[in-house]
Motif scaffolding. Structure first.
Motif, mmCIF file in Angstrom:
data_model
loop_
_atom_site.group_PDB
_atom_site.id
_atom_site.type_symbol
_atom_site.label_atom_id
_atom_site.label_comp_id
_atom_site.label_asym_id
_atom_site.label_seq_id
_atom_site.Cartn_x
_atom_site.Cartn_y
_atom_site.Cartn_z
ATOM 1 N N SER A 104 48.998 32.967 -92.354
ATOM 2 C CA SER A 104 49.719 33.761 -91.363
ATOM 3 C C SER A 104 50.172 32.845 -90.237
ATOM 4 O O SER A 104 49.343 32.298 -89.501
ATOM 5 C CB SER A 104 48.796 34.865 -90.819
ATOM 6 N N LEU A 191 50.531 32.500 -100.525
ATOM 7 C CA LEU A 191 51.470 33.356 -99.795
ATOM 8 C C LEU A 191 51.525 32.852 -98.366
ATOM 9 O O LEU A 191 50.508 32.838 -97.670
ATOM 10 C CB LEU A 191 51.007 34.814 -99.822
ATOM 11 N N MET A 193 53.183 33.611 -94.816
ATOM 12 C CA MET A 193 53.906 34.598 -94.018
ATOM 13 C C MET A 193 54.124 34.031 -92.619
ATOM 14 O O MET A 193 53.180 33.581 -91.973
ATOM 15 C CB MET A 193 53.128 35.910 -93.948
ATOM 16 N N LYS A 207 58.361 25.993 -92.791
ATOM 17 C CA LYS A 207 59.251 25.968 -93.948
ATOM 18 C C LYS A 207 59.257 24.592 -94.611
ATOM 19 O O LYS A 207 59.281 24.487 -95.846
ATOM 20 C CB LYS A 207 60.667 26.345 -93.517
ATOM 21 N N THR A 219 54.901 31.840 -102.475
ATOM 22 C CA THR A 219 55.767 32.859 -101.896
ATOM 23 C C THR A 219 55.878 32.652 -100.391
ATOM 24 O O THR A 219 54.858 32.447 -99.720
ATOM 25 C CB THR A 219 55.207 34.273 -102.164
ATOM 26 N N TYR A 220 57.109 32.677 -99.905
ATOM 27 C CA TYR A 220 57.342 32.563 -98.467
ATOM 28 C C TYR A 220 57.964 33.866 -97.977
ATOM 29 O O TYR A 220 58.963 34.332 -98.519
ATOM 30 C CB TYR A 220 58.284 31.398 -98.155
ATOM 31 N N LYS A 221 57.353 34.459 -96.965
ATOM 32 C CA LYS A 221 57.853 35.702 -96.391
ATOM 33 C C LYS A 221 57.955 35.556 -94.882
ATOM 34 O O LYS A 221 56.964 35.325 -94.201
ATOM 35 C CB LYS A 221 56.906 36.858 -96.725
ATOM 36 N N GLU A 222 59.192 35.666 -94.363
ATOM 37 C CA GLU A 222 59.383 35.620 -92.913
ATOM 38 C C GLU A 222 59.584 37.052 -92.412
ATOM 39 O O GLU A 222 60.301 37.842 -93.030
ATOM 40 C CB GLU A 222 60.579 34.752 -92.551
ATOM 41 N N TRP A 223 58.945 37.352 -91.299
ATOM 42 C CA TRP A 223 59.014 38.685 -90.713
ATOM 43 C C TRP A 223 59.919 38.664 -89.479
ATOM 44 O O TRP A 223 59.471 38.292 -88.387
ATOM 45 C CB TRP A 223 57.609 39.174 -90.344
ATOM 46 N N PHE A 242 51.852 44.037 -97.573
ATOM 47 C CA PHE A 242 52.438 42.903 -98.292
ATOM 48 C C PHE A 242 51.328 41.950 -98.741
ATOM 49 O O PHE A 242 51.362 41.412 -99.860
ATOM 50 C CB PHE A 242 53.429 42.181 -97.376
ATOM 51 N N THR A 243 50.339 41.753 -97.868
ATOM 52 C CA THR A 243 49.218 40.868 -98.180
ATOM 53 C C THR A 243 48.404 41.393 -99.353
ATOM 54 O O THR A 243 48.069 40.646 -100.286
ATOM 55 C CB THR A 243 48.303 40.721 -96.948
#
Length: 256
Positions: A104, A191, A193, A207, A219-223, A242-243
């Motif tokens: 995170s 993961l 985030m 990144k 997996t890359y997830k930007e909020w 999502f987690t």
């Protein structure tokens, strides 16, 4: 069929303590997970001089100890900010057998660090006076948009107000090592985030590190719009969902 619930080890970030994750721990436990979490060395209610460490390796060693406490079932490491960096370094050095890693807003680059004069002075002070403490950069308004959390943090006596020169230099060293040893990250699903409006860590560095790791499953997830502490944001339940989706995907795989 799995008879033992998955265990999640939560590694908190800089300046804070595991108590700030009570709501997350309760949610995980309500959904059937086992959760392990304690204060990192020199933070919260842990032992040692508050805000001072001799080496970043202390964090790696402590996480390794937590991992040894789990003797059965799937295991996931969840690290926030500096805790995310500590998880990365733990994976690189100890290569523990875990089912997945969740990061995170990992601290792969520090925003608004020390001034150039202070940066230069810190190199000398790290040898002459490593325990000298300076004000930290923890500001509740910079880590979350939640007014309730901001108010709570304002009165939280366990949040560090100062950290030592050695702590700061070891933090920087930890980041350098995470990049230098990027190819030593084991083949474990990950993961990452990242808060889109992060005022604490450099999103570009997150990144950059993510694109450097060579894994079969990452997996890359930007909020967008969320501040640094994803699990303390008003939308934290979305982040949580999502987690857990990531965790459940890993649990569908055959046992190791």
């Amino acid at each position: 069929m799995r008879s033992v619930p998955a265990s999640i080890i939560i590694v908190h970030g800089a300046f804070e303590h595991i108590g700030r994750y009570n709501h997350l721990i309760k949610q995980f436990e309500a959904d059937g997970y086992r959760v392990f979490g304690q204060d990192l060395p020199a933070q919260g209610n842990s032992e040692g001089i508050k805000g001072h460490i001799r080496s970043f390796d202390q964090y790696i060693e402590r996480i390794g100890e937590w991992l040894k406490q789990i003797d059965e079932g799937p295991v996931f490491l969840l690290g926030h900010s500096m805790g995310g960096l500590a998880v990365i370094r733990t994976m690189q050095e100890l290569k523990p057998k875990v089912n997945g890693v969740i990061l995170s807003s990992p601290a792969m680059g520090i925003l608004n660090g020390a001034s150039k004069p202070m940066e230069a002075a810190s190199k000398i002070l790290n040898y002459l006076w490593p325990s000298l403490k300076v004000d930290n950069q923890f500001n509740p308004e910079n880590v979350t948009r939640s007014e309730a959390v901001r108010i709570r943090d304002h009165y939280d006596q366990l949040i560090l107000k100062k950290v030592s020169i050695r702590w700061y230099k070891e933090f920087q060293k930890g980041i350098r090592q995470a990049f230098l040893k990027v190819n030593q990250f084991p083949e474990v699903p990950i993961l990452v985030m990242q808060a889109g409006e992060d005022l604490m860590v450099d999103v570009r560095k997150t990144k950059e590190w993510f694109h450097k790791i060579d894994l079969h499953e990452k997996t890359y997830k930007e909020w967008p719009g969320l501040y640094h502490e994803l699990f303390n944001e008003p939308e934290w339940k979305q982040v949580y969902t999502f987690t857990t989706q990531f965790i459940q995907q890993q649990l569908l795989k055959p046992l190791r």
